[in-house]
Design an enzyme around this catalytic site. Structure first.
Site, PDB file in Angstrom:
ATOM      1  N   TYR A  54     -25.351  16.034  14.882  1.00  0.00           N
ATOM      2  CA  TYR A  54     -24.989  14.715  14.334  1.00  0.00           C
ATOM      3  C   TYR A  54     -23.970  13.983  15.217  1.00  0.00           C
ATOM      4  CZ  TYR A  54     -26.918  16.500   9.933  1.00  0.00           C
ATOM      5  OH  TYR A  54     -27.742  17.024   8.977  1.00  0.00           O
ATOM      6  N   ASP A 112       0.034   1.952   8.408  1.00  0.00           N
ATOM      7  CA  ASP A 112      -0.609   1.258   9.531  1.00  0.00           C
ATOM      8  C   ASP A 112       0.188   1.380  10.831  1.00  0.00           C
ATOM      9  OD1 ASP A 112      -2.304   0.510   7.543  1.00  0.00           O
ATOM     10  OD2 ASP A 112      -1.862  -1.628   7.622  1.00  0.00           O
ATOM     11  N   ASP A 117       5.548  -7.851   5.879  1.00  0.00           N
ATOM     12  CA  ASP A 117       5.617  -9.020   4.985  1.00  0.00           C
ATOM     13  C   ASP A 117       6.686  -8.831   3.913  1.00  0.00           C
ATOM     14  OD1 ASP A 117       3.751 -10.520   6.210  1.00  0.00           O
ATOM     15  OD2 ASP A 117       2.089  -9.949   4.890  1.00  0.00           O
ATOM     16  N   GLU A 140     -10.282   0.173  11.378  1.00  0.00           N
ATOM     17  CA  GLU A 140     -10.711  -0.649  10.233  1.00  0.00           C
ATOM     18  C   GLU A 140     -10.936  -2.134  10.580  1.00  0.00           C
ATOM     19  OE1 GLU A 140      -7.727  -0.648   7.144  1.00  0.00           O
ATOM     20  OE2 GLU A 140      -9.104  -1.439   5.671  1.00  0.00           O
ATOM     21  N   LYS A 185       8.118   0.670   5.657  1.00  0.00           N
ATOM     22  CA  LYS A 185       6.996   1.472   5.155  1.00  0.00           C
ATOM     23  C   LYS A 185       5.674   0.919   5.632  1.00  0.00           C
ATOM     24  CE  LYS A 185       4.406  -0.077   2.610  1.00  0.00           C
ATOM     25  NZ  LYS A 185       3.511  -0.843   1.750  1.00  0.00           N
ATOM     26  N   THR A 186       4.739   1.702   5.983  1.00  0.00           N
ATOM     27  CA  THR A 186       3.297   1.416   6.066  1.00  0.00           C
ATOM     28  C   THR A 186       2.617   2.480   6.914  1.00  0.00           C
ATOM     29  OG1 THR A 186       1.512  -0.086   6.671  1.00  0.00           O
ATOM     30  CG2 THR A 186       3.490  -0.296   8.014  1.00  0.00           C
ATOM     31  N   GLY A 195       0.820  -1.216   0.000  1.00  0.00           N
ATOM     32  CA  GLY A 195       0.000   0.000   0.000  1.00  0.00           C
ATOM     33  C   GLY A 195       0.850   1.261   0.000  1.00  0.00           C
ATOM     34  N   ARG A 203       1.273  -5.726  -4.962  1.00  0.00           N
ATOM     35  CA  ARG A 203       1.245  -6.612  -3.790  1.00  0.00           C
ATOM     36  C   ARG A 203       1.722  -8.041  -4.088  1.00  0.00           C
ATOM     37  NH1 ARG A 203      -0.698  -4.435   0.758  1.00  0.00           N
ATOM     38  NH2 ARG A 203      -2.182  -2.715   0.667  1.00  0.00           N
TER      39      ARG A 203
HETATM   40  P1  FBP Z   1       0.515  -1.918   3.615  1.00  0.00           P
HETATM   41  O1  FBP Z   1       0.425  -2.821   4.811  1.00  0.00           O
HETATM   42  O2  FBP Z   1       0.933  -2.612   2.394  1.00  0.00           O
HETATM   43  O3  FBP Z   1       1.342  -0.704   3.899  1.00  0.00           O
HETATM   44  O4  FBP Z   1      -0.967  -1.362   3.311  1.00  0.00           O
HETATM   45  C1  FBP Z   1      -1.715  -0.793   4.324  1.00  0.00           C
HETATM   46  C2  FBP Z   1      -3.123  -0.434   3.913  1.00  0.00           C
HETATM   47  O5  FBP Z   1      -3.223   0.928   3.592  1.00  0.00           O
HETATM   48  C3  FBP Z   1      -4.116  -0.813   5.004  1.00  0.00           C
HETATM   49  O6  FBP Z   1      -4.273   0.225   5.931  1.00  0.00           O
HETATM   50  C4  FBP Z   1      -5.359  -1.137   4.240  1.00  0.00           C
HETATM   51  O7  FBP Z   1      -6.152  -2.070   4.936  1.00  0.00           O
HETATM   52  C5  FBP Z   1      -4.821  -1.743   2.977  1.00  0.00           C
HETATM   53  O8  FBP Z   1      -3.555  -1.177   2.774  1.00  0.00           O
HETATM   54  C6  FBP Z   1      -5.689  -1.486   1.773  1.00  0.00           C
HETATM   55  O9  FBP Z   1      -5.113  -2.109   0.679  1.00  0.00           O
HETATM   56  P2  FBP Z   1      -5.511  -1.857  -0.834  1.00  0.00           P
HETATM   57  O10 FBP Z   1      -4.991  -0.524  -1.223  1.00  0.00           O
HETATM   58  O11 FBP Z   1      -4.821  -2.951  -1.566  1.00  0.00           O
HETATM   59  O12 FBP Z   1      -6.991  -1.886  -0.898  1.00  0.00           O
END
Ligand code: FBP
Length: 554
Positions: free
Chosen positions: A244, A206, A177, A312, A203-204, A82, A146
């Protein structure tokens, strides 16, 4: 010709800050090796699987005579998984260090993720191309993908492609991963004496690739600041209109680091933390009651508005929901899916479901809103499994809360109004212009990755630490990826993997949140972080995350 906005133009000129120790010029960077390392767990097994790359020392760079051997470098770079803000700067930092060392050095970018390496789909970078991407968001410099690099066959193809180009190293920019696979590829290259080194970069968005060595993954800073800006804006709107309840789902796949950081930044009325839901074995009904309590108390004080953040991945952490998903996967396995799909009406389908689920799972299924019930049977992945990440949990929880409030109204304990609105913030933040922190951190990671290559290291993660301090004080070095690994069960097999970091319930960021959330649930204690600032005073522009500051005791 693409139109370049004024901010984009200004950002192309921004000079990212390097750690002080990397600012002296390439010829004055020397290396200091630390103690030999051990994996975080399962040492014998990890050692046996990585005989050539296990136990290597931690590396720190320092000012001193560069003693690396002169060697023409041909490096390949891959963006994996991602998008995360700052990825372009990793490539730029790598390119600049490589060219500053020797203008004959070459950087190839493999397109669209790891598959680009396998398909030998690449571009060779030059100044003109690289310069368009400095300090910009996105991964469009070469694209991402991916595809996993994990089989012997793939490694053999990678070795062939590397040989064809005379690659001396490959840099893999990815999450846990991808970096696990980087370690396996490094071991393969070493075992086959290919002479190709592999370096990873963390990287991420998350934020779940972190540990005692890696203080944070890049992209987390910008993504959470972007979501926090939006949540702060929503809070202000809620507090203005006072009508709201906003349910905001934020990305982060499994871990709740993103949700927690946004909560620390914006002080909403409610923020669920999946790891806590799992630890307390909370049911959907308990979670709904927990949120309804905040709605109820605020209504009692005349405030029929609020903000709730939903991570999420939360539903996967609700034990009864995981069981339900497993049963649905089983119920629709193989040809049974066709049988189910052939049924004409939802009534018939419902009867099929009722017949196939256990009593306990049917009780959970029955309380779900019909749209979510139907979603569970519509959205399947290529293996036929329910795609839990596509479940609109923000709508699920607002519907469950509504039902709880109706019960309370009947019992005479709730007299308010409840009008929910729903949001999902994920893609909005993954390609934002990197904050100064991410621009600097990423450039440093890339620059540093080249120093690791030049000094001959293989199977290392580029490591920049002391990140809560100004960049001048950052520490540059490298850590063997095997140090971060343990054995985990994956698809029925024991596999060596980098340990994923979930939110620690005894960690300082969660503790801070826990100590304050009761007050936030009832009061209107919102904070408004505003937009990321790129120019201005350093205390505004170079702020790190609250998570990092709290972890560092600041
Ligand atoms: P990575 O773990 O590859 O950095 O991706 C994180 C992420 O953004 C998550 O937060 C999300 O659940 C997922 O990718 C969404 O993936 P995609 O863009 O393939 O729908």
């Amino acid at each position: 010709m693409a139109v370049i906005t004024p901010l984009q133009k200004a950002r192309l000129q921004y000079a990212p800050k390097l750690p002080g120790m990397l600012r002296h010029g390439i010829s004055e960077i020397c290396v200091k090796e630390g103690e030999a390392t051990q994996s975080v767990a399962d040492q014998e097994k990890i050692h046996a699987l990585f005989p050539n790359t296990y136990g290597k020392p931690e590396i720190t760079f320092e000012k001193g005579q560069n003693t690396s051997p002169a060697k023409k470098q041909v490096v390949g770079v891959i963006l994996s998984g991602g998008q995360a803000p700052g990825g372009h700067n990793v490539v730029c930092g790598l390119y600049d260090a490589l060219k500053a060392t020797d203008s004959a050095n070459v950087l190839l970018g493999f397109r669209n993720g790891p598959s680009g390496l396998l398909e030998d789909d690449y571009i060779e970078f030059d100044d003109a191309y690289i310069d368009q991407f400095r300090n910009t968001g996105g991964f469009d410099i070469i694209g991402s993908g991916r595809t996993k690099l994990e089989t012997e066959e793939q490694f053999a193809v990678a070795a062939e492609v590397a040989k064809k180009h005379g690659l001396t190293a490959i840099v893999i920019i990815g999450g846990d991963d991808s970096n696990t696979n980087a370690a396996v590829l490094a071991e393969y290259f070493a075992a086959h004496e290919t002479g190709v080194q592999v370096i990873g970069c963390p990287k991420t968005i998350d934020g779940d690739l972190k540990n005692e060595d890696i203080e944070c993954s890049f992209g987390f800073d910008t993504a959470t600041k972007t979501y926090s800006e939006l949540i702060g804006n929503i809070e202000r709107d809620a507090n203005s209109a006072k009508k709201y309840w906003h349910f905001v789902k934020v990305m982060g796949r499994s871990a709740s680091h993103v949700a927690l950081e946004c909560a620390l930044e914006t002080q909403p009325n409610v923020c669920l933390i999946s790891e806590e839901v799992a630890a307390k074995k909370m049911s959907l009904s308990q979670i709904a009651d927990y949120i309804a309590d905040s709605v109820n108390k605020r209504a009692d004080n005349g405030m029929n508005f609020g903000v709730a953040i939903i991570p999420e991945g939360v539903v996967e952490f609700v034990p009864e929901f995981s069981v339900l998903i497993a049963e649905i996967n089983e119920l629709l396995a193989g040809s049974k899916a066709d049988e189910f799909n052939a049924l004409a009406s939802w009534k018939e389908k419902y009867a099929f479901i009722e017949n196939g689920l256990t009593k306990e799972s049917m009780a959970v299924f029955a309380i779900l809103p019909e749209t979510i019930q139907q979603q569970l049977f519509l959205e399947r992945d290529p293996h036929g499994n329910v795609q839990v990440s596509l479940i609109e949990s923000e709508k699920l929880f607002s519907a469950l809360v509504k039902a709880k409030l109706e019960e309370r109204r009947k019992a005479g304990t709730y007299k308010g109004k409840f009008s929910p609105l729903h949001h999902f913030f994920g893609y909005e933040g993954r390609c934002a212009f990197p904050s100064n922190f991410d621009a600097d951190y990423c450039y440093s990671l890339g620059y540093n990755a080249f120093m690791l290559i030049q000094y001959g290291y293989n199977g290392y993660l580029s490591k920049i630490s002391n990140l809560s301090k100004p960049a001048e004080e950052w520490v540059a070095g490298g850590m063997p990826i095997t140090k971060m690994m343990n054995m985990e069960r994956r698809h029925g097999e024991d596999k060596p993997v980098i340990r994923k970091a979930l939110v620690e319930l005894d960690g300082k960021p969660f503790r801070f949140f826990e100590a304050n959330r009761e007050a936030w649930a009832v009061e209107t204690a919102y904070t408004y972080p505003g937009a990321i600032q790129y120019y201005g005073p350093t205390e505004v522009c170079d702020l790190t995350t609250r998570t990092l500051a709290l972890e560092k005791g600041e």
